[in-house]
Design an enzyme around this catalytic site. Structure first.
Site, PDB file in Angstrom:
ATOM      1  N   CYS A  37     -69.452  28.111  17.636  1.00 52.42           N
ATOM      2  CA  CYS A  37     -69.602  29.554  17.461  1.00 52.42           C
ATOM      3  C   CYS A  37     -68.747  30.322  18.470  1.00 52.42           C
ATOM      4  O   CYS A  37     -69.045  30.339  19.663  1.00 52.42           O
ATOM      5  CB  CYS A  37     -71.078  29.906  17.619  1.00 52.42           C
ATOM      6  SG  CYS A  37     -71.436  31.661  17.721  1.00 52.42           S
ATOM      7  N   CYS A  40     -70.575  33.027  20.425  1.00 47.76           N
ATOM      8  CA  CYS A  40     -71.460  32.392  21.413  1.00 47.76           C
ATOM      9  C   CYS A  40     -70.670  32.071  22.686  1.00 47.76           C
ATOM     10  O   CYS A  40     -71.172  32.275  23.799  1.00 47.76           O
ATOM     11  CB  CYS A  40     -72.064  31.108  20.856  1.00 47.76           C
ATOM     12  SG  CYS A  40     -73.117  31.336  19.406  1.00 47.76           S
TER      13      CYS A  40
END
Length: 111
Positions: A37, A40
Site C-alpha cells: 500500500c 500506507c
C-alpha cells in the site's frame, strides 16, 4: 498502558489476544496497513513519529494481509485506516493519509 509495550515504537500485532489486551487500556492508535500500500508507506513516518513523541499513546500496527480477521472485525474496507481507542472503546476512525497535526488533535481530544 500495558506493560507489554515498548515506549517509542509501534507494536506489530501478532494475534487477536495481543490486540484485545493492548487496546483495553489508555489511548491506542491502531494503524491498519499492508506492505503493498503506497499511501500506507507515505503515512508510516508520521505514525512512527507519533509513537516516539507522544508518551501516553500506544501505537499498534495491524498488517491486513496477515490479520484479515482483525481488519474484517473492525470493518476496515480501505487502507490506511486509523482507529483510535480510549480505555477499550473505539473513539475515532480515519481513513487515508492524515496530517500529524490532525492526529495529535484526536489524541488531545481523548485525554
Amino acid at each position: 498502558m500495558s506493560s507489554q509495550t515498548a515506549a517509542g515504537e509501534p507494536v506489530h500485532v501478532e494475534d487477536r489476544e495481543q490486540f484485545e489486551d493492548l487496546t483495553d487500556d489508555g489511548i491506542v492508535l491502531v494503524d491498519y496497513w499492508a506492505d503493498w500500500c503506497g499511501p500506507c508507506k507515505m503515512l508510516e513516518p508520521t505514525i512512527d513519529e507519533l509513537a516516539d513523541e507522544v508518551d501516553d499513546l500506544l501505537v499498534l500496527k495491524v498488517d491486513v494481509d496477515e490479520h484479515q480477521d482483525l481488519a474484517q472485525d473492525a470493518g476496515v474496507r480501505g487502507i490506511p485506516a486509523l482507529q483510535f481507542y480510549a480505555d477499550g472503546e473505539e473513539a475515532e476512525r480515519l481513513v487515508g493519509v492524515q496530517e500529524k497535526d490532525d492526529l495529535l488533535r484526536v489524541v488531545e481530544s481523548l485525554r
